[in-house]
Design a protein around this motif. Structure first.
Motif, PDB file in Angstrom:
ATOM      1  N   VAL A 116      18.508  59.956  36.843  1.00  0.00           N
ATOM      2  CA  VAL A 116      17.813  58.951  37.646  1.00  0.00           C
ATOM      3  C   VAL A 116      16.763  58.365  36.717  1.00  0.00           C
ATOM      4  O   VAL A 116      15.975  59.091  36.121  1.00  0.00           O
ATOM      5  CB  VAL A 116      17.122  59.574  38.879  1.00  0.00           C
ATOM      6  CG1 VAL A 116      16.313  58.519  39.627  1.00  0.00           C
ATOM      7  CG2 VAL A 116      18.139  60.237  39.785  1.00  0.00           C
ATOM      8  N   PHE A 117      16.798  57.036  36.567  1.00  0.00           N
ATOM      9  CA  PHE A 117      15.827  56.346  35.720  1.00  0.00           C
ATOM     10  C   PHE A 117      14.955  55.440  36.577  1.00  0.00           C
ATOM     11  O   PHE A 117      15.452  54.787  37.502  1.00  0.00           O
ATOM     12  CB  PHE A 117      16.529  55.492  34.663  1.00  0.00           C
ATOM     13  CG  PHE A 117      17.158  56.295  33.562  1.00  0.00           C
ATOM     14  CD1 PHE A 117      16.406  56.707  32.471  1.00  0.00           C
ATOM     15  CD2 PHE A 117      18.496  56.629  33.602  1.00  0.00           C
ATOM     16  CE1 PHE A 117      16.983  57.439  31.446  1.00  0.00           C
ATOM     17  CE2 PHE A 117      19.084  57.359  32.586  1.00  0.00           C
ATOM     18  CZ  PHE A 117      18.323  57.771  31.507  1.00  0.00           C
ATOM     19  N   VAL A 118      13.676  55.381  36.249  1.00  0.00           N
ATOM     20  CA  VAL A 118      12.753  54.459  36.887  1.00  0.00           C
ATOM     21  C   VAL A 118      12.149  53.610  35.786  1.00  0.00           C
ATOM     22  O   VAL A 118      11.580  54.131  34.821  1.00  0.00           O
ATOM     23  CB  VAL A 118      11.639  55.194  37.669  1.00  0.00           C
ATOM     24  CG1 VAL A 118      10.680  54.187  38.289  1.00  0.00           C
ATOM     25  CG2 VAL A 118      12.244  56.081  38.740  1.00  0.00           C
ATOM     26  N   LEU A 119      12.304  52.284  35.923  1.00  0.00           N
ATOM     27  CA  LEU A 119      11.819  51.332  34.929  1.00  0.00           C
ATOM     28  C   LEU A 119      10.720  50.466  35.508  1.00  0.00           C
ATOM     29  O   LEU A 119      10.687  50.207  36.710  1.00  0.00           O
ATOM     30  CB  LEU A 119      12.955  50.410  34.461  1.00  0.00           C
ATOM     31  CG  LEU A 119      14.236  51.063  33.964  1.00  0.00           C
ATOM     32  CD1 LEU A 119      15.239  49.972  33.580  1.00  0.00           C
ATOM     33  CD2 LEU A 119      13.969  51.996  32.807  1.00  0.00           C
ATOM     34  N   GLN A 129      12.274  59.714  34.117  1.00  0.00           N
ATOM     35  CA  GLN A 129      13.680  60.054  34.237  1.00  0.00           C
ATOM     36  C   GLN A 129      13.804  61.473  34.760  1.00  0.00           C
ATOM     37  O   GLN A 129      12.898  62.287  34.589  1.00  0.00           O
ATOM     38  CB  GLN A 129      14.422  59.879  32.923  1.00  0.00           C
ATOM     39  CG  GLN A 129      13.976  60.786  31.809  1.00  0.00           C
ATOM     40  CD  GLN A 129      14.795  60.552  30.553  1.00  0.00           C
ATOM     41  OE1 GLN A 129      16.007  60.362  30.622  1.00  0.00           O
ATOM     42  NE2 GLN A 129      14.145  60.567  29.418  1.00  0.00           N
ATOM     43  N   TYR A 130      14.930  61.730  35.426  1.00  0.00           N
ATOM     44  CA  TYR A 130      15.184  63.041  36.009  1.00  0.00           C
ATOM     45  C   TYR A 130      16.681  63.289  35.916  1.00  0.00           C
ATOM     46  O   TYR A 130      17.480  62.371  36.119  1.00  0.00           O
ATOM     47  CB  TYR A 130      14.739  63.052  37.482  1.00  0.00           C
ATOM     48  CG  TYR A 130      14.837  64.399  38.136  1.00  0.00           C
ATOM     49  CD1 TYR A 130      13.784  65.297  38.058  1.00  0.00           C
ATOM     50  CD2 TYR A 130      15.983  64.787  38.822  1.00  0.00           C
ATOM     51  CE1 TYR A 130      13.856  66.553  38.658  1.00  0.00           C
ATOM     52  CE2 TYR A 130      16.069  66.028  39.422  1.00  0.00           C
ATOM     53  CZ  TYR A 130      15.001  66.909  39.340  1.00  0.00           C
ATOM     54  OH  TYR A 130      15.081  68.145  39.920  1.00  0.00           O
ATOM     55  N   SER A 131      17.080  64.508  35.606  1.00  0.00           N
ATOM     56  CA  SER A 131      18.501  64.834  35.487  1.00  0.00           C
ATOM     57  C   SER A 131      18.924  65.839  36.555  1.00  0.00           C
ATOM     58  O   SER A 131      18.222  66.823  36.794  1.00  0.00           O
ATOM     59  CB  SER A 131      18.797  65.419  34.107  1.00  0.00           C
ATOM     60  OG  SER A 131      20.161  65.805  34.025  1.00  0.00           O
ATOM     61  N   ILE A 136      26.348  60.640  38.890  1.00  0.00           N
ATOM     62  CA  ILE A 136      25.832  60.043  40.127  1.00  0.00           C
ATOM     63  C   ILE A 136      26.421  58.643  40.280  1.00  0.00           C
ATOM     64  O   ILE A 136      26.170  57.781  39.458  1.00  0.00           O
ATOM     65  CB  ILE A 136      24.289  59.927  40.105  1.00  0.00           C
ATOM     66  CG1 ILE A 136      23.632  61.269  39.806  1.00  0.00           C
ATOM     67  CG2 ILE A 136      23.789  59.364  41.433  1.00  0.00           C
ATOM     68  CD1 ILE A 136      22.147  61.155  39.495  1.00  0.00           C
ATOM     69  N   GLU A 137      27.231  58.455  41.325  1.00  0.00           N
ATOM     70  CA  GLU A 137      27.761  57.129  41.651  1.00  0.00           C
ATOM     71  C   GLU A 137      27.035  56.501  42.828  1.00  0.00           C
ATOM     72  O   GLU A 137      27.216  55.321  43.115  1.00  0.00           O
ATOM     73  CB  GLU A 137      29.257  57.202  41.962  1.00  0.00           C
ATOM     74  CG  GLU A 137      30.127  57.241  40.739  1.00  0.00           C
ATOM     75  CD  GLU A 137      31.595  57.084  41.076  1.00  0.00           C
ATOM     76  OE1 GLU A 137      32.007  55.959  41.447  1.00  0.00           O
ATOM     77  OE2 GLU A 137      32.319  58.090  40.968  1.00  0.00           O
ATOM     78  N   SER A 138      26.241  57.261  43.536  1.00  0.00           N
ATOM     79  CA  SER A 138      25.480  56.736  44.672  1.00  0.00           C
ATOM     80  C   SER A 138      24.472  55.703  44.190  1.00  0.00           C
ATOM     81  O   SER A 138      23.733  55.958  43.238  1.00  0.00           O
ATOM     82  CB  SER A 138      24.691  57.853  45.364  1.00  0.00           C
ATOM     83  OG  SER A 138      25.507  58.705  46.095  1.00  0.00           O
ATOM     84  N   LEU A 159      14.797  63.025  45.910  1.00  0.00           N
ATOM     85  CA  LEU A 159      13.900  63.043  44.758  1.00  0.00           C
ATOM     86  C   LEU A 159      12.655  62.221  45.056  1.00  0.00           C
ATOM     87  O   LEU A 159      12.758  61.033  45.373  1.00  0.00           O
ATOM     88  CB  LEU A 159      14.622  62.481  43.529  1.00  0.00           C
ATOM     89  CG  LEU A 159      13.813  62.389  42.240  1.00  0.00           C
ATOM     90  CD1 LEU A 159      13.406  63.777  41.745  1.00  0.00           C
ATOM     91  CD2 LEU A 159      14.612  61.658  41.173  1.00  0.00           C
ATOM     92  N   ASP A 160      11.496  62.840  44.947  1.00  0.00           N
ATOM     93  CA  ASP A 160      10.222  62.151  45.179  1.00  0.00           C
ATOM     94  C   ASP A 160       9.890  61.311  43.952  1.00  0.00           C
ATOM     95  O   ASP A 160       9.685  61.851  42.863  1.00  0.00           O
ATOM     96  CB  ASP A 160       9.118  63.179  45.436  1.00  0.00           C
ATOM     97  CG  ASP A 160       7.836  62.541  45.937  1.00  0.00           C
ATOM     98  OD1 ASP A 160       7.486  61.436  45.469  1.00  0.00           O
ATOM     99  OD2 ASP A 160       7.165  63.160  46.786  1.00  0.00           O
TER     100      ASP A 160
END
Length: 197
Positions: A116-119, A129-131, A136-138, A159-160
């Motif tokens: 999960v990436f946050v830009l 980022q979090y793994s 993950i296709e959602s 994920l918070d």
């Protein structure tokens, strides 16, 4: 407000939140419908732009910018007015198979290598980022700063995005490729076992 080099011309566009499409499916219920947008033929191409790879999932749009990823894991911010790339983010070792989501001043997206990436929405700079260790296709759906998504390992995650800590996760028992939806205070998601949770 847009200002041009020729200051005798000033163009003002009014931002309308009800015309945005900030997540896959337009709304939290994934209705695929934006009732305030009224389009009818004839249509014409205003601009086109090659993005260097397969685009499998639709862009999300907010405040005149389209955010779209390709299968190679490149995420683009594109000016809707001019068709110009504002920024590009290359995902390390990544592939994408979902749409991103605009959340306030950030863009959230998921990758096929389980991240999960946050830009930063304005620059494309990586903020977090979090793994989860599984593809993950959602497409992201965020409610009260919590990103809800499923993964191939059959787990549903919450994920918070404020703390970047996992609130909870639950094993559903079968691969998840679908995107969750929310109606009221209930989250819905399907799995490869043919179940809707």
């Amino acid at each position: 407000l847009e200002r041009f080099a020729d200051f005798r011309k000033v163009t003002v566009r009014v931002f309308r939140p009800d015309l945005q499409w900030p997540i896959y499916g337009a709304t939290a219920t994934r209705s695929q419908s934006q009732t305030h947008i009224r389009l009818r033929p004839p249509f014409k191409i205003v601009w086109s732009l090659g993005l260097g790879g397969l685009i499998e999932f639709p862009a999300v749009v907010d405040d005149g910018v389209a955010y779209i990823g390709n299968a190679q894991g490149r995420l683009y911010a594109v000016s809707m007015r001019f068709g110009k790339v504002i920024w590009r983010h290359d995902t390390p070792h990544g592939k994408m198979a979902s749409s991103p989501a605009v959340i306030g001043d950030a863009v959230v997206y998921h990758t096929m290598d389980g991240h999960v990436f946050v830009l930063d929405r304005a620059t494309g700079a990586l903020l977090h980022q979090y793994s989860v260790g599984s593809p993950i296709e959602s497409s992201p759906i965020v409610r009260r700063s919590i990103d809800y998504f499923g993964a191939w390992n059959g787990r549903l995650y919450a994920l918070d995005l404020r703390t970047f800590r996992l609130r909870w996760s639950r094993a559903l028992g079968a691969k998840i490729t679908s995107s969750a939806s929310i109606a009221g205070d209930t989250l819905y998601i399907g799995d490869y076992g043919g179940r809707v949770w």
